[in-house]
Design a protein around this motif. Sequence first.
Motif, mmCIF file in Angstrom:
data_model
loop_
_atom_site.group_PDB
_atom_site.id
_atom_site.type_symbol
_atom_site.label_atom_id
_atom_site.label_comp_id
_atom_site.label_asym_id
_atom_site.label_seq_id
_atom_site.Cartn_x
_atom_site.Cartn_y
_atom_site.Cartn_z
ATOM 1 N N UNK A 57 -0.261 30.334 58.417
ATOM 2 C CA UNK A 57 0.499 29.555 57.422
ATOM 3 C C UNK A 57 1.629 28.791 58.105
ATOM 4 N N UNK A 58 2.329 29.483 58.993
ATOM 5 C CA UNK A 58 3.493 28.910 59.656
ATOM 6 C C UNK A 58 3.088 27.770 60.598
ATOM 7 N N UNK B 220 3.733 23.695 59.999
ATOM 8 C CA UNK B 220 4.522 22.863 60.920
ATOM 9 C C UNK B 220 3.743 21.609 61.320
ATOM 10 N N UNK C 154 3.967 19.289 58.437
ATOM 11 C CA UNK C 154 5.307 18.681 58.362
ATOM 12 C C UNK C 154 5.420 17.506 59.332
ATOM 13 N N UNK D 20 -2.291 36.809 75.991
ATOM 14 C CA UNK D 20 -1.125 37.646 75.664
ATOM 15 C C UNK D 20 -1.583 38.920 74.948
ATOM 16 N N UNK E 181 8.275 41.948 57.254
ATOM 17 C CA UNK E 181 8.964 40.716 56.895
ATOM 18 C C UNK E 181 10.458 40.994 56.795
ATOM 19 N N UNK E 182 11.302 40.235 57.504
ATOM 20 C CA UNK E 182 12.733 40.531 57.493
ATOM 21 C C UNK E 182 13.382 40.235 56.140
ATOM 22 N N UNK E 183 12.712 39.464 55.276
ATOM 23 C CA UNK E 183 13.296 39.108 53.982
ATOM 24 C C UNK E 183 12.953 40.143 52.907
ATOM 25 N N UNK F 30 10.391 26.548 62.736
ATOM 26 C CA UNK F 30 9.703 25.812 63.803
ATOM 27 C C UNK F 30 9.887 24.306 63.742
ATOM 28 N N UNK F 31 9.694 23.736 62.551
ATOM 29 C CA UNK F 31 9.795 22.280 62.411
ATOM 30 C C UNK F 31 11.200 21.788 62.769
ATOM 31 N N UNK G 53 7.001 33.159 70.905
ATOM 32 C CA UNK G 53 6.426 34.506 71.105
ATOM 33 C C UNK G 53 6.919 35.117 72.406
ATOM 34 N N UNK H 107 13.349 37.388 64.744
ATOM 35 C CA UNK H 107 13.006 36.812 63.446
ATOM 36 C C UNK H 107 14.187 37.028 62.510
ATOM 37 N N UNK H 108 14.617 35.959 61.815
ATOM 38 C CA UNK H 108 15.788 36.061 60.946
ATOM 39 C C UNK H 108 15.374 36.299 59.487
ATOM 40 N N UNK H 109 14.546 35.396 58.949
ATOM 41 C CA UNK H 109 14.103 35.539 57.558
ATOM 42 C C UNK H 109 12.894 34.647 57.314
ATOM 43 N N UNK H 110 12.302 34.822 56.147
ATOM 44 C CA UNK H 110 11.172 33.970 55.768
ATOM 45 C C UNK H 110 11.472 33.299 54.440
ATOM 46 N N UNK I 29 4.903 26.063 51.485
ATOM 47 C CA UNK I 29 4.689 26.306 52.923
ATOM 48 C C UNK I 29 5.620 27.410 53.419
ATOM 49 N N UNK I 30 5.031 28.330 54.169
ATOM 50 C CA UNK I 30 5.824 29.438 54.702
ATOM 51 C C UNK I 30 6.682 28.949 55.861
ATOM 52 N N UNK I 31 7.957 29.311 55.813
ATOM 53 C CA UNK I 31 8.836 28.980 56.938
ATOM 54 C C UNK I 31 9.505 30.247 57.439
ATOM 55 N N UNK I 32 9.336 30.489 58.737
ATOM 56 C CA UNK I 32 10.024 31.626 59.351
ATOM 57 C C UNK I 32 11.207 31.082 60.127
ATOM 58 N N UNK J 72 14.090 31.653 62.967
ATOM 59 C CA UNK J 72 14.334 32.434 64.182
ATOM 60 C C UNK J 72 15.808 32.319 64.549
#
Lengths: 328, 119
Positions: A25-26, A30, A33, A60, A321-323, B23-24, B50, B60-63, B69-72, B74
């Motif tokens: 998804x991520x 991107x 976008x 990896x 998930x950190x959220x 990322x964007x 990675x 990782x900070x939050x999502x 659209x999923x945004x992670x 960092x």
Amino acid sequence: MNRLERRYRRLLWAYPANYRRERSEEIVGTYLDLAGPGRRWPSPADVADLVRGGLRQRLRAAGANDLLPGVRLAALLALTTATFLAGFWAVLEWQSPPAGAGVPAFGPFVSIGAVAWFAWLLAALLTLVAPGRPTRAAVAAAMLLTATTPLVSLVIDVPRPPLYVLLPPVVLGVLALAVDGRLPLAARVLPITAALAGASLDAFWNRPGAYWGWYNWTAEQVLPAAGGALLAVALLLAVGLGIRRDRRGWWTVMVLLTPVGLLNVHPLAGAVDGLASAATRPTYPTMVATAITVGLLGAALLPAAVALRRRQVVPEPVAPCPTCGAHR
Amino acid sequence: MDTPLREPTFLILTALAREPMHGYAIIGEVVGLSDGRLSLRPGTLYGALDRLTDAGLVELDREETVDGRLRRYYRLSPSGDATLAAETERLRRNVEAATARLRARRVQPLAPRTAGGLA
């Protein structure tokens, strides 16, 4: 889901399945976008980026992060070995038989192999002055010229070097295509230095008047020595880097085993024939069979080493998930 | 993580030094920091993130989900902060040394070399 998104998702098959589940998804988001309005297909650069990223991720996941740096190091050693041999053979090529001896030649040269050796010398020079794409193009040209030498020799009916002399530079050239375009000067100078060393060695060894040579006897001495030196240098580098906890040197040794084996086809085939029939020199069929065996073993060795490494890797638990704290 | 850092790695860490980013946003920030010279593609960026996460320099900070659209996001870890600071200091010393030598060269131009003395 529009067509572009579907096409990007299809390209994600380059990645391992569990990584795809976690990150698709991520990554696709991107790309979308970044995509301009009206775009319907991923660009060729996007395709190359995803395939490269997928390959890296697979390495990896297998715990073989050091494989690609190891291949780049092997590429430099392979290029240095190929140019050493080219320097050596280029001097031998000048020692054509005396006029009237009735021995076929290629103009002022012993054989048409001279064309390929000079192409390798050009590649060595370009490594020093124009690293990156020009060097890779020159290596590819030298490799192709070497590989097509038997065919050209057949078509225009001129002598050529033996196949076991032509085969190692072709395989070394395949590896050398991975040479890093951002090498420091100390590394860029290695191929041309090796070429000059090879030329000097032949000029010293085969003094004018003492020898006008053909490849066979000379190759029986030089190729195994070059193979032994290549293996020794790779092993020393692997040990030295290993002391600094850098494991790429072992991958370098692994990928160089095939060219080292091909450089030693003559003694290996001699050992096989010697064991079977006590012959003093290997027969042509034994040498062909030995080269094929070395090629097949070498091709199987790397995937086997990556698979073995993967079995030793303990999979890391997926971070929540950190959220929201959920495990996917 | 090997030092000195490669330029893309250095610029990703520099981008994250301001605030956590997805990322964007990192791609846009790296383009800006490098004056348009370096444009990371997502496959390369996420591979680098990675590796930086494995090395403990990025976390990782939050999502968030924006427009489906999923945004992670960092962020720079304390170890990433220290690595970036050390690398910046190394580069600063190099720049200072080069600047001082160039300044001295312009103040006192090198005397032309003569071979065999004056005739």
